[in-house]
Scaffold this active site. Structure first.
Site, PDB file in Angstrom:
ATOM      1  N   LYS A 168       5.133   9.513   1.317  1.00 18.11           N
ATOM      2  CA  LYS A 168       6.546   9.849   1.108  1.00 18.11           C
ATOM      3  C   LYS A 168       6.889  11.283   1.496  1.00 18.11           C
ATOM      4  CE  LYS A 168       8.387   6.035  -0.615  1.00 18.11           C
ATOM      5  NZ  LYS A 168       9.551   5.359   0.023  1.00 18.11           N
ATOM      6  N   SER A 180      -0.038   0.880  -4.309  1.00 18.69           N
ATOM      7  CA  SER A 180       0.545   0.460  -3.034  1.00 18.69           C
ATOM      8  C   SER A 180      -0.549   0.171  -2.017  1.00 18.69           C
ATOM      9  CB  SER A 180       1.484   1.551  -2.500  1.00 18.69           C
ATOM     10  OG  SER A 180       2.570   1.755  -3.379  1.00 18.69           O
TER      11      SER A 180
END
Length: 328
Positions: free
Chosen positions: A41, A264
């Site tokens: 991110k 994830s």
């Protein structure tokens, strides 16, 4: 020797882990958690902030606000601290406690939403709270990671080319689907420059992103309670949905060989393992993006009581059985 003055200036972009010994098929994991924000991110956060500064949306005295399940919140908190902005991260009760504490340690606020929207779940409730904050004070600036094109452009410009440069003969790429910024950036890049590469999206069971029914999801990161505005399925060749129990099993198996990855990553590897078992060939070059590392999940997917309470003892029993089988 690298010398930096801002934390967002550092990111390792060429480290891959071969996990064939764990899943039985050759798969190279692109590790995106080796930066000061700890996840992929950082790329989207940096691109969105820089674009907002360049167009004048983000100015001295602005208050950044964003909805995040955790990793983008950490990246924005880090950038806000480095640049002198205030930041409010709007998350929900599924966000890991370690992640919330990290955001606060960086000097930002965390607003935790506990009541879901009746139609769009916790994500819808988070977005409603963000809109309320923006309406209350014009200094709030919402970058909106869900529809901001700079989120996917960051990966079109960096992640996609990085993979193609290291693996010019790549056949298939597995990418997790959350807000779909990483997925769309990589998919658009490969469809434009290497159209023979098969793009496989990996989503969580219970996510509505690709039209499947909503269900309980307890692991933050991938999946969504609202169809991501950035998602364009024409760039995706196939979608695999992974049960959270399988995410946990995969994370535990990777940890048994010394690699502590986040939820994830466990989801992406689990989906890739299933696909490769059905479609893989010995000469196939397969790459998957590992979005994060596992330290922030020590109180959840690596905590036996948390796992047993939510998924039952069979999840860990299955993992132990698999570990013994691999060792044999």
């Amino acid at each position: 020797m690298a010398i930096i003055t801002s934390p967002q200036d550092f990111n390792t972009d060429d480290l891959y882990v071969d996990v064939e010994s764990v899943i039985g098929s050759k798969l190279f994991l692109k590790c995106e958690g080796l930066n000061f924000a700890g996840s992929v991110k950082l790329k989207a956060a940096s691109a969105m902030v820089e674009a907002a500064e360049q167009d004048g949306t983000l100015r001295p005295g602005s208050f950044l606000v964003e909805s995040s399940s955790g990793n983008l919140g950490v990246a924005l908190a880090m950038i806000a601290a480095a640049k002198g902005y205030k930041f409010v991260c709007v998350t929900d009760s599924r966000c890991n406690l370690a992640t919330r504490r990290l955001i606060e340690a960086l000097g930002s606020e965390v607003h935790v939403i506990t009541e879901p929207d009746p139609h769009e779940g916790l994500l819808g409730a988070r977005l409603n709270h963000v809109r309320e904050l923006c309406a209350s004070d014009e200094r709030y600036v919402w970058l909106n990671q869900y529809s901001n094109p700079n989120s996917w452009k960051a990966h079109f410009d960096t992640t996609g080319p990085e993979i193609a440069r290291q693996f010019p003969e790549i056949d298939v790429l597995f990418v997790g689907a959350g807000t779909t910024g990483t997925l769309m950036g990589c998919a658009r890049y490969f469809k434009a420059h290497h159209p023979s590469v098969r793009i496989v999206a990996v989503d969580s069971v219970g996510s509505v992103s690709f039209g499947t029914p909503a269900a309980r999801r307890m692991i933050p990161g991938l999946g969504s309670g609202v169809r991501p505005p950035m998602l364009d399925e024409s760039f995706v060749d196939e979608v695999i949905h992974v049960e959270e129990a399988d995410t946990i099993r995969t994370c535990q198996r990777l940890a048994r060989i010394g690699f502590l990855f986040g939820g994830s990553t466990g989801t992406v590897v689990s989906g890739a393992e299933r696909w490769l078992a059905q479609h893989g060939t010995p000469d196939m070059t397969a790459v998957a993006i590992a979005p994060d590392l596992g330290e922030r999940y020590l109180d959840t997917i690596y905590q036996s009581h948390w796992v047993e309470d939510l998924y039952g003892e069979d999840v860990l029993d299955a993992d132990r059985t698999t570990t013994v089988a691999l060792a044999a």
